[in-house]
Design an enzyme around this catalytic site. Structure first.
Site, mmCIF file in Angstrom:
data_model
loop_
_atom_site.group_PDB
_atom_site.id
_atom_site.type_symbol
_atom_site.label_atom_id
_atom_site.label_comp_id
_atom_site.label_asym_id
_atom_site.label_seq_id
_atom_site.Cartn_x
_atom_site.Cartn_y
_atom_site.Cartn_z
ATOM 1 N N HIS A 37 0.836 -1.206 0.000
ATOM 2 C CA HIS A 37 0.000 0.000 0.000
ATOM 3 C C HIS A 37 0.873 1.261 0.000
ATOM 4 C CE1 HIS A 37 -3.557 -2.195 1.831
ATOM 5 N NE2 HIS A 37 -2.579 -2.949 2.310
ATOM 6 N N THR A 39 0.503 5.122 1.947
ATOM 7 C CA THR A 39 -0.284 5.649 3.074
ATOM 8 C C THR A 39 -1.231 6.764 2.637
ATOM 9 O OG1 THR A 39 1.453 7.238 3.619
ATOM 10 C CG2 THR A 39 1.501 5.112 4.778
ATOM 11 N N GLU A 102 2.495 -0.902 4.468
ATOM 12 C CA GLU A 102 2.167 0.475 4.068
ATOM 13 C C GLU A 102 3.461 1.258 3.884
ATOM 14 O OE1 GLU A 102 -0.706 2.247 3.667
ATOM 15 O OE2 GLU A 102 -2.256 0.835 4.393
ATOM 16 N N HIS A 173 -2.632 -3.169 -3.358
ATOM 17 C CA HIS A 173 -4.015 -2.927 -2.937
ATOM 18 C C HIS A 173 -4.887 -2.653 -4.163
ATOM 19 C CE1 HIS A 173 -6.654 -0.906 0.393
ATOM 20 N NE2 HIS A 173 -7.102 -2.080 0.049
ATOM 21 N N ASP A 183 -3.496 2.353 -4.866
ATOM 22 C CA ASP A 183 -2.183 2.165 -4.242
ATOM 23 C C ASP A 183 -1.680 0.731 -4.410
ATOM 24 O OD1 ASP A 183 -4.315 1.490 -2.316
ATOM 25 O OD2 ASP A 183 -2.721 1.259 -0.828
HETATM 26 ZN ZN LIG Z 1 -4.080 0.570 0.559
#
Ligand SMILES: [Zn+2]
Length: 273
Positions: A37, A39, A102, A173, A183
């Site tokens: 991911h 952020t 992340e 993601h 992302d």
């Molecule tokens: Zn994400």
């Protein structure tokens, strides 16, 4: 060097801050997936604050900062809340299958004058921005670059987690929630990271760095010693369609490698990750 002890990350520039946003242990044989991911926020601190606040009901196992420091929020044998509504390969609800990583990055940006603005108001200079198309879309957007430390650390973490757990898939993601999510986006070299870790592929002579791949979209593109139109050419002009590895960006120029290394105008390169 990083290691994992009792489902916790240990090593230089690592920390653990416990998050209440989790739902028990993975079942036997899981996790088998890593989800990458960004952020979409200004800092690691803002992400950690969100991911540890019970009111937000979100979390991730790891937050990677610009300088490569890593904060773990949920042990790797427990289920964190990073995937949301998601499906891929016939499975749905990826929190119960995956470890969430992340990476601090503002996400996609809007051009305002000569700068690029995040949703939370901060403006970033052109040197930090690339123009590229997300794999789920057809139009170009502006994206903040990831730092080399972030990309290197993401690769190290994915390799360590793959070696430690039964990891079969590394996904963005944006791939498990394509209607909702963008992302980690095209500034992150996701295809190459999973090729390297899951398929054991090596990039030519550039171990440790994971370049973004681009393609020349001008008829001919000069390649120069420095990021300046007055600087000496280091080779014959690159022709349309030439694939290049992008290692650095400065003032709208990319440092690329083909057979030689030099600087080209970023305007004539399309990102391909
Ligand atoms: Zn994400």
């Amino acid at each position: 060097m990083l290691k994992i002890n009792n489902h916790l990350l240990e090593g230089e520039k690592t920390a653990f801050i416990t998050s209440p946003n989790k739902s028990g242990k993975f079942i036997q044989g899981l996790p088998d997936t890593l989800i990458i991911h960004f952020t979409a926020g200004p800092s690691a601190l803002s992400a950690i604050n969100t991911f540890t606040n019970p009111a937000y009901q979100v979390s991730a196992h790891l937050v990677v900062d610009y300088d490569g420091s890593v904060t773990q929020l949920v042990p790797f044998d427990e289920i964190a809340w990073h995937a949301g509504v998601s499906s891929w390969g016939g499975r749905t609800g990826f929190n119960k299958y995956s470890i969430g990583i992340e990476i601090v990055n503002p996400g996609n940006l809007t051009k305002v004058g000569n700068e690029y603005q995040a949703w939370y108001g901060t403006k970033y200079p052109a040197a930090k921005v690339i123009k590229a198309v997300n794999r789920n879309e057809t139009k170009t957007r502006f994206w903040h670059i990831f730092s080399p430390d972030e990309i290197e650390k993401a690769m190290e973490l994915c390799r360590l987690l793959t070696d430690t757990y039964n990891i079969k898939y590394i996904l963005g993601h944006e791939e498990i929630a394509p209607q909702r999510k963008l992302d980690p986006g095209p500034a992150f070299p996701l295809n190459r990271l999973r090729d390297r870790i899951l398929n054991g592929r090596k990039d030519n002579g550039n171990d440790g760095t994971l370049p973004v791949i681009g393609k020349v979209i001008a008829t001919k593109l000069n390649i120069r010693e420095l990021a300046d139109t007055q600087s000496a050419k280091v080779a014959k002009a690159l022709v349309n369609g030439t694939q290049v590895e992008i290692f650095d960006s400065k003032n709208g120029w990319y440092k690329v490698a083909v057979k030689v290394t030099g600087w080209v105008s970023g305007k004539y390169i399309e990102i391909e990750n």
